[in-house]
Design an enzyme around this catalytic site. Sequence first.
Site, PDB file in Angstrom:
ATOM      1  N   ALA A  91      -2.355  41.692   8.207  1.00  0.00           N
ATOM      2  CA  ALA A  91      -2.555  40.183   8.061  1.00  0.00           C
ATOM      3  C   ALA A  91      -2.572  39.976   6.528  1.00  0.00           C
ATOM      4  O   ALA A  91      -3.229  39.012   6.089  1.00  0.00           O
ATOM      5  CB  ALA A  91      -3.831  39.825   8.837  1.00  0.00           C
ATOM      6  N   ARG A 128       7.673  31.760   5.085  1.00  0.00           N
ATOM      7  CA  ARG A 128       8.703  31.001   5.931  1.00  0.00           C
ATOM      8  C   ARG A 128       7.710  29.939   6.484  1.00  0.00           C
ATOM      9  O   ARG A 128       8.384  28.745   7.110  1.00  0.00           O
ATOM     10  CB  ARG A 128       9.354  31.795   6.931  1.00  0.00           C
ATOM     11  CG  ARG A 128      10.376  32.413   6.396  1.00  0.00           C
ATOM     12  CD  ARG A 128      10.707  33.693   7.500  1.00  0.00           C
ATOM     13  NE  ARG A 128       9.908  34.862   7.335  1.00  0.00           N
ATOM     14  CZ  ARG A 128       9.979  35.967   7.992  1.00  0.00           C
ATOM     15  NH1 ARG A 128      11.172  35.992   8.984  1.00  0.00           N
ATOM     16  NH2 ARG A 128       9.250  36.883   8.055  1.00  0.00           N
ATOM     17  N   THR A 184       5.295  46.352   5.409  1.00  0.00           N
ATOM     18  CA  THR A 184       4.309  46.665   6.723  1.00  0.00           C
ATOM     19  C   THR A 184       4.039  48.257   6.447  1.00  0.00           C
ATOM     20  O   THR A 184       2.903  48.498   6.752  1.00  0.00           O
ATOM     21  CB  THR A 184       5.071  46.420   7.928  1.00  0.00           C
ATOM     22  OG1 THR A 184       6.295  46.735   7.710  1.00  0.00           O
ATOM     23  CG2 THR A 184       4.912  44.685   8.180  1.00  0.00           C
ATOM     24  N   LYS A 187     -25.583  10.575  17.289  1.00  0.00           N
ATOM     25  CA  LYS A 187     -25.863  11.859  16.467  1.00  0.00           C
ATOM     26  C   LYS A 187     -27.215  12.511  16.254  1.00  0.00           C
ATOM     27  O   LYS A 187     -28.154  11.678  16.071  1.00  0.00           O
ATOM     28  CB  LYS A 187     -25.550  11.605  14.885  1.00  0.00           C
ATOM     29  CG  LYS A 187     -25.365  12.665  13.969  1.00  0.00           C
ATOM     30  CD  LYS A 187     -25.880  12.604  12.608  1.00  0.00           C
ATOM     31  CE  LYS A 187     -27.289  12.406  12.287  1.00  0.00           C
ATOM     32  NZ  LYS A 187     -28.120  12.446  11.305  1.00  0.00           N
ATOM     33  N   ASN A 194     -33.681   1.566  27.655  1.00  0.00           N
ATOM     34  CA  ASN A 194     -32.194   0.657  27.915  1.00  0.00           C
ATOM     35  C   ASN A 194     -32.234   0.122  26.237  1.00  0.00           C
ATOM     36  O   ASN A 194     -33.160  -0.528  25.857  1.00  0.00           O
ATOM     37  CB  ASN A 194     -32.271  -0.457  28.751  1.00  0.00           C
ATOM     38  CG  ASN A 194     -31.069  -1.125  28.877  1.00  0.00           C
ATOM     39  OD1 ASN A 194     -30.060  -0.464  29.762  1.00  0.00           O
ATOM     40  ND2 ASN A 194     -30.670  -2.007  28.129  1.00  0.00           N
ATOM     41  N   ARG A 224     -38.239 -11.431  13.936  1.00  0.00           N
ATOM     42  CA  ARG A 224     -37.188 -12.341  13.706  1.00  0.00           C
ATOM     43  C   ARG A 224     -37.627 -13.612  13.167  1.00  0.00           C
ATOM     44  O   ARG A 224     -38.841 -13.763  13.589  1.00  0.00           O
ATOM     45  CB  ARG A 224     -36.004 -12.404  14.975  1.00  0.00           C
ATOM     46  CG  ARG A 224     -36.709 -12.953  15.970  1.00  0.00           C
ATOM     47  CD  ARG A 224     -35.967 -12.928  17.114  1.00  0.00           C
ATOM     48  NE  ARG A 224     -36.694 -13.656  18.307  1.00  0.00           N
ATOM     49  CZ  ARG A 224     -36.387 -13.419  19.610  1.00  0.00           C
ATOM     50  NH1 ARG A 224     -35.350 -12.469  19.943  1.00  0.00           N
ATOM     51  NH2 ARG A 224     -36.863 -14.228  20.632  1.00  0.00           N
TER      52      ARG A 224
HETATM   53  C1  UD1 Z   1       8.415  42.648  11.369  1.00  0.00           C
HETATM   54  C2  UD1 Z   1       9.018  43.968  11.610  1.00  0.00           C
HETATM   55  C3  UD1 Z   1      10.169  43.614  12.400  1.00  0.00           C
HETATM   56  C4  UD1 Z   1       9.716  43.066  13.845  1.00  0.00           C
HETATM   57  C5  UD1 Z   1       8.965  41.860  13.616  1.00  0.00           C
HETATM   58  C6  UD1 Z   1       8.121  41.314  14.938  1.00  0.00           C
HETATM   59  C7  UD1 Z   1       9.053  45.427   9.666  1.00  0.00           C
HETATM   60  C8  UD1 Z   1       9.592  45.774   8.430  1.00  0.00           C
HETATM   61  N1  UD1 Z   1       9.636  44.450  10.278  1.00  0.00           N
HETATM   62  O1  UD1 Z   1       9.271  41.741  10.703  1.00  0.00           O
HETATM   63  O2  UD1 Z   1      10.886  44.787  12.949  1.00  0.00           O
HETATM   64  O3  UD1 Z   1      10.762  42.736  14.771  1.00  0.00           O
HETATM   65  O4  UD1 Z   1       7.864  42.244  12.371  1.00  0.00           O
HETATM   66  O5  UD1 Z   1       7.659  40.348  14.606  1.00  0.00           O
HETATM   67  O6  UD1 Z   1       7.684  45.896   9.954  1.00  0.00           O
HETATM   68  N2  UD1 Z   1       2.211  42.161   6.532  1.00  0.00           N
HETATM   69  C9  UD1 Z   1       1.299  42.684   5.547  1.00  0.00           C
HETATM   70  N3  UD1 Z   1       1.592  43.482   4.329  1.00  0.00           N
HETATM   71  C10 UD1 Z   1       2.764  43.220   3.832  1.00  0.00           C
HETATM   72  C11 UD1 Z   1       3.958  42.673   4.717  1.00  0.00           C
HETATM   73  C12 UD1 Z   1       3.358  42.255   5.914  1.00  0.00           C
HETATM   74  O7  UD1 Z   1       0.178  42.959   6.042  1.00  0.00           O
HETATM   75  O8  UD1 Z   1       3.121  43.845   2.757  1.00  0.00           O
HETATM   76  C13 UD1 Z   1       1.855  41.600   7.760  1.00  0.00           C
HETATM   77  C14 UD1 Z   1       2.056  40.312   7.782  1.00  0.00           C
HETATM   78  O9  UD1 Z   1       0.955  39.529   7.382  1.00  0.00           O
HETATM   79  C15 UD1 Z   1       2.361  40.114   9.190  1.00  0.00           C
HETATM   80  C16 UD1 Z   1       3.062  41.327   9.655  1.00  0.00           C
HETATM   81  O10 UD1 Z   1       2.515  42.167   8.764  1.00  0.00           O
HETATM   82  O11 UD1 Z   1       1.228  39.879   9.967  1.00  0.00           O
HETATM   83  C17 UD1 Z   1       4.546  41.377   9.837  1.00  0.00           C
HETATM   84  O12 UD1 Z   1       5.170  41.010   8.591  1.00  0.00           O
HETATM   85  P1  UD1 Z   1       6.108  39.902   8.619  1.00  0.00           P
HETATM   86  O13 UD1 Z   1       6.736  39.693   7.217  1.00  0.00           O
HETATM   87  O14 UD1 Z   1       6.126  38.839   9.385  1.00  0.00           O
HETATM   88  O15 UD1 Z   1       7.273  40.985   9.337  1.00  0.00           O
HETATM   89  P2  UD1 Z   1       8.698  40.331  10.003  1.00  0.00           P
HETATM   90  O16 UD1 Z   1       9.628  40.110   9.008  1.00  0.00           O
HETATM   91  O17 UD1 Z   1       8.310  39.377  10.854  1.00  0.00           O
HETATM   92 CA    CA Z   2       6.555  38.260  11.600  1.00  0.00          CA
END
Ligand code: UD1
Ligand code: CA
Length: 459
Positions: free
Chosen positions: A9, A15, A78, A350, A376, A439
């Site tokens: 997260a 995007r 990730t 409230k 009432n 009143r």
């Molecule tokens: C990722 C997957 C993709 C998959 C898709 C599914 C990778 C490289 N790609 O792509 O294969 O189809 O999810 O939804 O894993 N996050 C971090 N730290 C970071 C980057 C991301 O915590 O440095 C978290 C984001 O907050 C998110 C999750 O990892 O909750 C996925 O990251 P996101 O950038 O959404 O990956 P996708 O491009 O959707």
């Molecule tokens: Ca994603």
Amino acid sequence: MDTSAIILAAGAGTRMKSAKPKVAHEIMEKPLVSYVIDAAHKAGVSDLVAVLGHGRDVVAPLVEGDCRVVVQEQQRGTADAVNSCRELFEGHEGCVLVLSGDCPLITPETIARLVEVQRKRKAAAVVLTMTVDNPHGYGRIIRDSSGELSAIVEEKDATDEQRAIKECNSGFYCFDIRKLFDALSQVSSDNAQGEFYLTDVMSICREAGEHVIALPTEDADECLGINSRAQLAQAAKIMQRRINARHLDNGVSMSDPDLVWIGPDAVIEQDVELLPMTFVLGNSSVGSGTIVGPNSRLKNTVVGRNCVIDETVAIGAVIDDDCNCGPRAYLRPEAHLCRGAKAGTHVEIKKSTIGEGSKVPHLSYIGDATLGSNVNIGAGSITCNYDGKHKWPTTIGDDSFIGSDTMMVAPVNIGTNVTIGAGSVITNDVSDNSLGLGRARQVEIEGWALRKKEKDEDK
Ligand code: UD1
Ligand code: CA
């Protein structure tokens, strides 16, 4: 289930085009990440670790209490996000789930199935896959000639041929802890986005001769990842339908389920009827035989049985059995309607108790007040609870009748069985069984109209 899960997260969610971190965006007023946490809890996962980074001041309060928090200082992908949990898992055996914080539709059953498959087949990694018509944006699942998973290729790194593959990575995994962190040490950022991809763990394990499994989901909807506002709306729609289907099944009536929004944590008994444009959010509950709507919004509100809640907004209120609200009532936090009470048209209440069978039928504001039973309140009456600095209480005893357009200037106590004359401004306490009048006396000037007419004709 004696298993840990890492919830990703930390991403910015570029995007989404938002100042708010992605996982803090909400479906039915519940943050995306909380849906994932709940699904993991319901699957029986005993230990949750949330990786936070971008906007962590906003996200941390949403996960604290449920998760240990690890900070990923820079969002480098990730794999880097999971790697930032390395210390927590040093020397641990067994398996760990990795869950995307931006996929709110995931179910407990699927999370449990990932663990089951990983354990049963002693896999280094199990990844949940989905087949979708429009795989745009997802990592593609590459299978070898025998159908085994050989790699996951991100959209931006994929060849045209790979892009045509419709089986995608859902972003949900279960790993062997030791093999996961061994492989993570070998992940590089040599790719189109210059990021460390968790998905590379698959091919690394595979090349090391480990068992890697691509497990297709039965329902692609539950893997919908929220990257854009359009996907957020799409997920909200799916969630609405999923929740409503459950309540319809349980004996709740909705003439048009597309126009009813029930939060994931709301409790609704059977034989409740929800009319169009109704929202039941947060920890609300609605008792059997009650009709809510049309045009009503309940949030963290408890409604008893056999009530009629018509065009009402109620937030943090308690409504006992047999009550009647609206049309156009506004119940604010700590409003309590006791059994058989009424909050009618254009009535705001409230932090007040409206006793059993008491009625506030029209155009009133009741704040910081305690009403006994069978009181009432006449139309247009108001508790003047605020002097510009402090809030003051009003009490009204059982069986009292407050005439229309009465101003009760708090602090003030009105006893039991009292009658207040219409149009009064009540600044002093009124004792039991009395008539309170405050009143100006009416004056009558006889023949005034005739004299005025004569005067006007002389001009
Ligand atoms: C990722 C997957 C993709 C998959 C898709 C599914 C990778 C490289 N790609 O792509 O294969 O189809 O999810 O939804 O894993 N996050 C971090 N730290 C970071 C980057 C991301 O915590 O440095 C978290 C984001 O907050 C998110 C999750 O990892 O909750 C996925 O990251 P996101 O950038 O959404 O990956 P996708 O491009 O959707
Ligand atoms: Ca994603």
